[in-house]
Scaffold this motif. Structure first.
Motif, PDB file in Angstrom:
ATOM      1  N   ILE A  47       0.853  -1.185   0.000  1.00 53.46           N
ATOM      2  CA  ILE A  47       0.000   0.000   0.000  1.00 53.46           C
ATOM      3  C   ILE A  47       0.888   1.234   0.000  1.00 53.46           C
ATOM      4  O   ILE A  47       1.730   1.402   0.871  1.00 53.46           O
ATOM      5  CB  ILE A  47      -0.936   0.022   1.230  1.00 53.46           C
ATOM      6  CG1 ILE A  47      -1.835  -1.211   1.206  1.00 53.46           C
ATOM      7  CG2 ILE A  47      -1.737   1.316   1.281  1.00 53.46           C
ATOM      8  CD1 ILE A  47      -2.678  -1.371   2.449  1.00 53.46           C
ATOM      9  N   LYS A  48       0.704   2.079  -0.972  1.00 54.38           N
ATOM     10  CA  LYS A  48       1.487   3.308  -1.084  1.00 54.38           C
ATOM     11  C   LYS A  48       0.572   4.502  -0.826  1.00 54.38           C
ATOM     12  O   LYS A  48      -0.545   4.564  -1.358  1.00 54.38           O
ATOM     13  CB  LYS A  48       2.100   3.441  -2.480  1.00 54.38           C
ATOM     14  CG  LYS A  48       2.961   2.275  -2.905  1.00 54.38           C
ATOM     15  CD  LYS A  48       4.240   2.240  -2.130  1.00 54.38           C
ATOM     16  CE  LYS A  48       5.095   1.090  -2.632  1.00 54.38           C
ATOM     17  NZ  LYS A  48       6.210   0.801  -1.803  1.00 54.38           N
ATOM     18  N   VAL A  49       1.019   5.441  -0.007  1.00 56.36           N
ATOM     19  CA  VAL A  49       0.255   6.646   0.301  1.00 56.36           C
ATOM     20  C   VAL A  49       1.082   7.838  -0.146  1.00 56.36           C
ATOM     21  O   VAL A  49       2.229   7.997   0.271  1.00 56.36           O
ATOM     22  CB  VAL A  49      -0.057   6.741   1.810  1.00 56.36           C
ATOM     23  CG1 VAL A  49      -0.791   8.023   2.126  1.00 56.36           C
ATOM     24  CG2 VAL A  49      -0.855   5.531   2.260  1.00 56.36           C
ATOM     25  N   ASP A  50       0.499   8.690  -0.970  1.00 52.35           N
ATOM     26  CA  ASP A  50       1.181   9.888  -1.444  1.00 52.35           C
ATOM     27  C   ASP A  50       1.008  10.988  -0.405  1.00 52.35           C
ATOM     28  O   ASP A  50      -0.091  11.482  -0.172  1.00 52.35           O
ATOM     29  CB  ASP A  50       0.603  10.337  -2.789  1.00 52.35           C
ATOM     30  CG  ASP A  50       1.341  11.527  -3.365  1.00 52.35           C
ATOM     31  OD1 ASP A  50       2.407  11.896  -2.833  1.00 52.35           O
ATOM     32  OD2 ASP A  50       0.845  12.092  -4.353  1.00 52.35           O
ATOM     33  N   THR A  51       2.091  11.373   0.251  1.00 51.08           N
ATOM     34  CA  THR A  51       2.032  12.394   1.301  1.00 51.08           C
ATOM     35  C   THR A  51       2.680  13.711   0.861  1.00 51.08           C
ATOM     36  O   THR A  51       2.929  14.580   1.694  1.00 51.08           O
ATOM     37  CB  THR A  51       2.743  11.891   2.576  1.00 51.08           C
ATOM     38  OG1 THR A  51       4.104  11.581   2.247  1.00 51.08           O
ATOM     39  CG2 THR A  51       2.056  10.668   3.137  1.00 51.08           C
ATOM     40  N   LYS A  52       2.922  13.883  -0.417  1.00 54.91           N
ATOM     41  CA  LYS A  52       3.595  15.091  -0.907  1.00 54.91           C
ATOM     42  C   LYS A  52       2.776  16.351  -0.659  1.00 54.91           C
ATOM     43  O   LYS A  52       3.322  17.395  -0.352  1.00 54.91           O
ATOM     44  CB  LYS A  52       3.888  14.962  -2.401  1.00 54.91           C
ATOM     45  CG  LYS A  52       4.917  13.901  -2.720  1.00 54.91           C
ATOM     46  CD  LYS A  52       5.098  13.753  -4.207  1.00 54.91           C
ATOM     47  CE  LYS A  52       5.978  12.551  -4.504  1.00 54.91           C
ATOM     48  NZ  LYS A  52       6.011  12.213  -5.914  1.00 54.91           N
ATOM     49  N   LYS A  53       1.462  16.271  -0.770  1.00 55.70           N
ATOM     50  CA  LYS A  53       0.608  17.455  -0.602  1.00 55.70           C
ATOM     51  C   LYS A  53       0.008  17.547   0.802  1.00 55.70           C
ATOM     52  O   LYS A  53      -0.717  18.483   1.101  1.00 55.70           O
ATOM     53  CB  LYS A  53      -0.516  17.434  -1.638  1.00 55.70           C
ATOM     54  CG  LYS A  53      -0.002  17.517  -3.058  1.00 55.70           C
ATOM     55  CD  LYS A  53      -1.128  17.465  -4.055  1.00 55.70           C
ATOM     56  CE  LYS A  53      -0.582  17.497  -5.461  1.00 55.70           C
ATOM     57  NZ  LYS A  53      -1.632  17.414  -6.460  1.00 55.70           N
ATOM     58  N   TRP A  54       0.324  16.621   1.676  1.00 55.82           N
ATOM     59  CA  TRP A  54      -0.233  16.610   3.023  1.00 55.82           C
ATOM     60  C   TRP A  54       0.489  17.634   3.882  1.00 55.82           C
ATOM     61  O   TRP A  54       1.703  17.733   3.862  1.00 55.82           O
ATOM     62  CB  TRP A  54      -0.082  15.219   3.627  1.00 55.82           C
ATOM     63  CG  TRP A  54      -0.755  15.079   4.953  1.00 55.82           C
ATOM     64  CD1 TRP A  54      -2.070  14.915   5.190  1.00 55.82           C
ATOM     65  CD2 TRP A  54      -0.115  15.087   6.237  1.00 55.82           C
ATOM     66  NE1 TRP A  54      -2.317  14.815   6.533  1.00 55.82           N
ATOM     67  CE2 TRP A  54      -1.119  14.917   7.211  1.00 55.82           C
ATOM     68  CE3 TRP A  54       1.191  15.217   6.669  1.00 55.82           C
ATOM     69  CZ2 TRP A  54      -0.864  14.880   8.567  1.00 55.82           C
ATOM     70  CZ3 TRP A  54       1.462  15.178   8.018  1.00 55.82           C
ATOM     71  CH2 TRP A  54       0.435  15.011   8.946  1.00 55.82           C
ATOM     72  N   LYS A  55      -0.265  18.411   4.654  1.00 57.32           N
ATOM     73  CA  LYS A  55       0.325  19.417   5.521  1.00 57.32           C
ATOM     74  C   LYS A  55       0.022  19.072   6.965  1.00 57.32           C
ATOM     75  O   LYS A  55      -1.099  18.737   7.315  1.00 57.32           O
ATOM     76  CB  LYS A  55      -0.227  20.801   5.180  1.00 57.32           C
ATOM     77  CG  LYS A  55       0.177  21.256   3.802  1.00 57.32           C
ATOM     78  CD  LYS A  55      -0.177  22.702   3.593  1.00 57.32           C
ATOM     79  CE  LYS A  55      -0.030  23.057   2.160  1.00 57.32           C
ATOM     80  NZ  LYS A  55       1.067  23.733   1.716  1.00 57.32           N
ATOM     81  N   PHE A  56       1.023  19.195   7.816  1.00 52.24           N
ATOM     82  CA  PHE A  56       0.906  18.901   9.234  1.00 52.24           C
ATOM     83  C   PHE A  56       0.336  20.122   9.942  1.00 52.24           C
ATOM     84  O   PHE A  56       0.864  21.218   9.854  1.00 52.24           O
ATOM     85  CB  PHE A  56       2.288  18.534   9.792  1.00 52.24           C
ATOM     86  CG  PHE A  56       2.280  18.254  11.251  1.00 52.24           C
ATOM     87  CD1 PHE A  56       1.789  17.067  11.740  1.00 52.24           C
ATOM     88  CD2 PHE A  56       2.794  19.186  12.138  1.00 52.24           C
ATOM     89  CE1 PHE A  56       1.795  16.796  13.094  1.00 52.24           C
ATOM     90  CE2 PHE A  56       2.815  18.903  13.491  1.00 52.24           C
ATOM     91  CZ  PHE A  56       2.312  17.719  13.965  1.00 52.24           C
ATOM     92  N   ASN A  57      -0.780  19.954  10.671  1.00 52.65           N
ATOM     93  CA  ASN A  57      -1.404  21.046  11.414  1.00 52.65           C
ATOM     94  C   ASN A  57      -1.325  20.733  12.906  1.00 52.65           C
ATOM     95  O   ASN A  57      -2.161  20.023  13.453  1.00 52.65           O
ATOM     96  CB  ASN A  57      -2.861  21.223  10.965  1.00 52.65           C
ATOM     97  CG  ASN A  57      -3.515  22.422  11.612  1.00 52.65           C
ATOM     98  OD1 ASN A  57      -3.004  22.976  12.578  1.00 52.65           O
ATOM     99  ND2 ASN A  57      -4.627  22.838  11.056  1.00 52.65           N
TER     100      ASN A  57
END
Length: 64
Positions: A47-57
């Motif tokens: 399972i691959k998850v693309d986290t390039k656009k994810w922002k940590f809040n």
């Protein structure tokens, strides 16, 4: 409880393993598994998850 762990390559379909003297005349339980078989069952790297656009809040997580 005494546990022995050994990795052997089975070429002839017969498992050969030398046991210590203290095992003589004892009932032993033998479990055999194929090396790295557990990784396949856990589906590691499938399972691959693309986290390039994810922002940590941080405020959202800690409620500040």
């Amino acid at each position: 409880m005494v546990v022995l762990k050994d990795k052997v390559k089975i070429e002839d379909g017969i498992l050969h393993m030398q046991l210590p003297e203290e095992f003589k005349n004892k009932i032993v339980e033998v479990t055999v598994k194929i090396a790295n078989e557990i990784a396949k069952k856990l589906m590691i790297d499938t399972i691959k998850v693309d986290t390039k656009k994810w922002k940590f809040n941080r405020d959202e997580i800690y409620g500040n």
